[in-house]
Design a protein around this motif. Structure first.
Motif, mmCIF file in Angstrom:
data_model
loop_
_atom_site.group_PDB
_atom_site.id
_atom_site.type_symbol
_atom_site.label_atom_id
_atom_site.label_comp_id
_atom_site.label_asym_id
_atom_site.label_seq_id
_atom_site.Cartn_x
_atom_site.Cartn_y
_atom_site.Cartn_z
ATOM 1 N N GLN A 51 0.823 -1.222 0.000
ATOM 2 C CA GLN A 51 0.000 0.000 0.000
ATOM 3 C C GLN A 51 0.854 1.268 0.000
ATOM 4 O OE1 GLN A 51 -3.382 0.058 -0.037
ATOM 5 N NE2 GLN A 51 -3.682 2.223 0.243
ATOM 6 N N VAL A 52 1.883 1.290 0.823
ATOM 7 C CA VAL A 52 2.718 2.492 0.917
ATOM 8 C C VAL A 52 3.377 2.813 -0.424
ATOM 9 C CG1 VAL A 52 4.757 3.496 2.032
ATOM 10 C CG2 VAL A 52 3.005 2.352 3.413
ATOM 11 N N PRO A 53 4.030 1.851 -1.086
ATOM 12 C CA PRO A 53 4.595 2.167 -2.407
ATOM 13 C C PRO A 53 3.515 2.527 -3.439
ATOM 14 C CG PRO A 53 5.520 0.118 -1.589
ATOM 15 C CD PRO A 53 4.441 0.523 -0.636
ATOM 16 N N ALA A 54 2.372 1.866 -3.361
ATOM 17 C CA ALA A 54 1.290 2.181 -4.305
ATOM 18 C C ALA A 54 0.909 3.652 -4.204
ATOM 19 C CB ALA A 54 0.078 1.301 -4.034
ATOM 20 N N ASN A 55 0.739 4.128 -2.986
ATOM 21 C CA ASN A 55 0.347 5.526 -2.800
ATOM 22 C C ASN A 55 1.475 6.491 -3.134
ATOM 23 O OD1 ASN A 55 -2.373 5.215 -2.084
ATOM 24 N ND2 ASN A 55 -1.793 4.618 -0.026
ATOM 25 N N ARG A 56 2.705 6.143 -2.799
ATOM 26 C CA ARG A 56 3.825 7.037 -3.108
ATOM 27 C C ARG A 56 4.034 7.146 -4.616
ATOM 28 N NH1 ARG A 56 8.611 8.055 0.145
ATOM 29 N NH2 ARG A 56 7.584 9.181 1.773
ATOM 30 N N ILE A 57 3.958 6.012 -5.296
ATOM 31 C CA ILE A 57 4.106 6.015 -6.759
ATOM 32 C C ILE A 57 2.906 6.699 -7.394
ATOM 33 C CG2 ILE A 57 4.151 4.530 -8.811
ATOM 34 C CD1 ILE A 57 5.739 2.489 -6.984
ATOM 35 N N GLY A 58 1.712 6.340 -6.944
ATOM 36 C CA GLY A 58 0.494 6.900 -7.520
ATOM 37 C C GLY A 58 0.363 8.398 -7.333
ATOM 38 N N TYR A 59 0.877 8.893 -6.210
ATOM 39 C CA TYR A 59 0.745 10.326 -5.914
ATOM 40 C C TYR A 59 1.582 11.191 -6.847
ATOM 41 C CZ TYR A 59 -0.158 14.392 -2.951
ATOM 42 O OH TYR A 59 -0.569 15.610 -2.469
ATOM 43 N N THR A 60 2.471 10.576 -7.614
ATOM 44 C CA THR A 60 3.217 11.334 -8.625
ATOM 45 C C THR A 60 2.346 11.635 -9.841
ATOM 46 O OG1 THR A 60 4.096 9.379 -9.774
ATOM 47 C CG2 THR A 60 5.395 10.250 -7.927
ATOM 48 N N MET A 61 1.227 10.934 -9.946
ATOM 49 C CA MET A 61 0.367 11.075 -11.130
ATOM 50 C C MET A 61 -1.074 11.426 -10.772
ATOM 51 S SD MET A 61 -0.246 8.113 -13.940
ATOM 52 C CE MET A 61 -0.791 8.600 -15.548
ATOM 53 N N PHE A 62 -1.545 10.940 -9.628
ATOM 54 C CA PHE A 62 -2.932 11.119 -9.219
ATOM 55 C C PHE A 62 -3.026 12.046 -8.018
ATOM 56 C CE2 PHE A 62 -2.683 6.727 -10.946
ATOM 57 C CZ PHE A 62 -3.535 6.884 -12.033
ATOM 58 N N THR A 63 -4.198 12.644 -7.848
ATOM 59 C CA THR A 63 -4.440 13.438 -6.642
ATOM 60 C C THR A 63 -4.741 12.490 -5.482
ATOM 61 O OG1 THR A 63 -6.841 13.614 -6.938
ATOM 62 C CG2 THR A 63 -5.476 15.286 -8.054
ATOM 63 N N LEU A 64 -4.720 13.036 -4.296
ATOM 64 C CA LEU A 64 -5.030 12.246 -3.109
ATOM 65 C C LEU A 64 -6.444 11.665 -3.196
ATOM 66 C CD1 LEU A 64 -3.816 11.380 -0.401
ATOM 67 C CD2 LEU A 64 -4.807 13.444 0.584
ATOM 68 N N GLY A 65 -7.392 12.472 -3.625
ATOM 69 C CA GLY A 65 -8.777 12.005 -3.784
ATOM 70 C C GLY A 65 -8.899 10.905 -4.825
#
Length: 114
Positions: A51-65
């Motif tokens: 989960q932590v890497p998913a959110n860190r990687i994803g946050y480079t492209m997606f918003t928090l919402g």
């Protein structure tokens, strides 16, 4: 692998672990509460590892919402599969209705980026 796909794959895998951590023990009614908690914590560790890497990687492209809504959509899909395949529960129309609500949520959260 593209960032968006890496994020979705990691979120899906983490949700599989999360679902098992939360509900796996329900089939083992003879387990003490302590055993159920320790088993859940052991499984949840792997959820966080993904989960932590998913959110860190994803946050480079997606918003928090957007990350949150993606996670919720994945969660309902993983949970429905878990309930049916592992717990032997029938899938009712309520799962489809909940999924439609999630599609609406995704539309609202992603519409400003299109």
């Amino acid at each position: 692998m593209p960032t968006w796909l890496t994020t979705i794959v990691l979120l899906t895998c983490s949700n599989i672990f999360m679902t098992f951590a939360w509900y796996y023990h329900l089939k083992f009614k003879t387990w003490s509460m302590l055993v159920a908690i320790l088993a859940s914590w052991g499984i949840a560790f792997f959820e966080y590892v993904l989960q932590v890497p998913a959110n860190r990687i994803g946050y480079t492209m997606f918003t928090l919402g957007q990350l949150k809504i993606m996670q919720e959509i994945i969660t309902i899909c993983v949970f429905a599969a878990f309930a049916w395949l592992y717990m032997g529960k029938a899938l009712t129309w309520n799962y489809a209705y909940a999924g439609l609500c999630m599609v609406g949520a995704a539309w609202f959260i992603f519409r400003d980026t299109a």
